[in-house]
Write an enzyme that holds these catalytic residues in place. Structure first.
Site, PDB file in Angstrom:
ATOM      1  N   LYS A 162       0.883  -1.193  -0.057  1.00 32.93           N
ATOM      2  CA  LYS A 162      -0.204   0.054  -0.142  1.00 32.93           C
ATOM      3  C   LYS A 162       0.924   1.433  -0.098  1.00 32.93           C
ATOM      4  CE  LYS A 162      -0.525  -0.032   5.087  1.00 32.93           C
ATOM      5  NZ  LYS A 162      -1.404   0.330   6.408  1.00 32.93           N
TER       6      LYS A 162
ATOM      7  N   ARG B  40     -11.002  -0.431  15.305  1.00 31.91           N
ATOM      8  CA  ARG B  40     -10.898   0.311  14.049  1.00 31.91           C
ATOM      9  C   ARG B  40     -11.802  -0.433  13.150  1.00 31.91           C
ATOM     10  NH1 ARG B  40      -5.124   1.137  11.195  1.00 31.91           N
ATOM     11  NH2 ARG B  40      -5.356  -1.063  10.857  1.00 31.91           N
TER      12      ARG B  40
ATOM     13  N   ASP C 277      10.819  23.468  -3.266  1.00 33.17           N
ATOM     14  CA  ASP C 277      11.396  22.612  -4.308  1.00 33.17           C
ATOM     15  C   ASP C 277      12.972  22.471  -3.992  1.00 33.17           C
ATOM     16  OD1 ASP C 277       8.944  22.626  -5.794  1.00 33.17           O
ATOM     17  OD2 ASP C 277       9.495  24.672  -6.387  1.00 33.17           O
TER      18      ASP C 277
END
Length: 374
Positions: free
Chosen positions: A39, A133, A315
């Site tokens: 994931k 959960r 950046d």
């Protein structure tokens, strides 16, 4: 995009990944198989290259967070079981069916809604053993029985999650034992009532480190698979794991500051003597915590540690390279990984920022290309 053309990039060492998978598999009970948790783009390492490399080793069980992640793997040709650990809205059940994905049943109402779509669906039942959960309460046997009776739902697994298995405190060890007792008690009840649980799994990375091998058919390895710990907390045993990810960026220019001159937003850095600063082409838009320079963040340049200074930009960031010879534009700065004899660990960055490696790695931005190495 190759590293030669990139301003900043991630390197995923697939040989280290394979090494870790073998070490973890060897720590599991006989007959227990590794389920690779990929994931969040494999915790920032690249879900597709990670899954493809593991498939070559015979690993055919993967876990993702959501429907979109599962579809992306299927579109790219990943076979085997892909378990969605999170919630998928029942109206998207046709996508589960089309892409042959296995869905977690989050609670009884979710299972009933999925069954109402009148499509054959492969599911794993999540049991709530104390984390509160997702999951059906482990003691709610009537709800479990009803889920098995729903047409269209093919129960192929039952699992739970241990919420304090990363802790070795006596109180937390006792709660983990309570969760295990609830889980295995429910599995025994299912079998006694001829309700086949299919694949069972309760171990994740820290319960692989902190528990003896468990009598399950699968173990879900996430952060451990990538060769790091969430933090530097002690574990009951260690495994010979190798970090898989390195994070690198280019030096774009080098500036010389006179005493008293400032640099960066707010001129937050002030030179107390002549200083040389290197501008490195990576910033908080790439997923780095903006506070890292103020928390002791460093980079490696030519095998030497150089402190970040001033305020991190979206950046770019500034690094003090005073006294380091021959820093020039195009040089490679290492933010996580090794350079020469020096190494910056993901655990070091996480500790400096008051978080865990899971967050540091999984938040790395999409504009950082992934370069794989063997």
């Amino acid at each position: 995009m190759t590293r030669e053309k990139s301003r900043a990039w991630r390197e995923t060492d697939l040989s280290a990944l394979a090494h870790n998978a073998r070490k973890i598999q060897s720590a599991l009970a006989p007959g227990c198989r590794l389920m690779a948790v990929v994931k969040a783009n494999a915790y920032g390492h690249g879900a597709l290259p990670v899954a493809r490399r593991l498939e070559t080793m015979g690993i055919n069980s993967f876990a993702v967070a959501c429907l979109e992640e599962g579809i992306a793997l299927r579109r790219s040709g990943i076979q085997g079981t892909i378990l969605i650990l999170g919630y998928t809205p029942p109206e998207l059940a046709p996508q589960l069916h089309r892409w042959k994905l296995t869905q977690t049943v989050a609670d009884a109402a979710h299972g009933q809604a999925l069954a109402g779509c009148q499509l054959p669906l492969s599911v794993h039942l999540a049991l709530d053993t104390g984390m509160h959960r997702l999951g059906i309460p482990a003691e709610d046997h009537n709800a479990l029985r009803r889920l098995y009776e729903l047409p269209g739902l093919h129960v192929e697994g039952v699992f739970s999650h241990l919420c304090v298995s990363d802790s070795l405190s006596p109180e937390d060890v006792a709660f983990t034992r309570l969760q295990l007792d609830r889980f295995y008690g429910t599995i025994q009840w299912l079998k006694a009532h001829r309700l086949e649980p299919g694949d069972t799994h309760i171990q994740a990375s820290y319960s692989i480190w902190n528990l003896p091998p468990q009598p399950c058919s699968l173990a879900r390895a996430g952060i451990a698979l990538y060769g790091v710990c969430s933090d530097d907390s002690p574990t009951a045993r260690t495994l010979d794991l190798k970090p898989v990810l390195s994070l690198r960026a280019r030096v774009t220019c080098v500036r010389t500051l006179a005493p008293g001159e400032g640099a960066g937003y707010g001129l937050a850095f002030r030179a107390d003597q002549p200083r040389q600063l290197a501008v490195v082409a990576i910033g908080y838009a790439d997923g780095l915590p903006r506070s890292l320079p103020q928390q002791g963040g460093e980079v490696l340049l030519h095998g030497m540690r150089c402190p970040m200074v001033g305020r991190m930009c979206m950046d770019q960031l500034l690094v003090d390279v005073t006294g380091l010879p021959c820093v020039t534009p195009g040089d490679t700065a290492t933010l996580i990984g090794a350079d020469g004899q020096q190494q910056i660990r993901a655990e070091d960055v996480a500790r400096q920022c008051g978080t865990i490696t899971n967050e540091i790695l999984s938040r790395l931005g999409a504009r950082l290309p992934i370069v794989t190495t063997e």
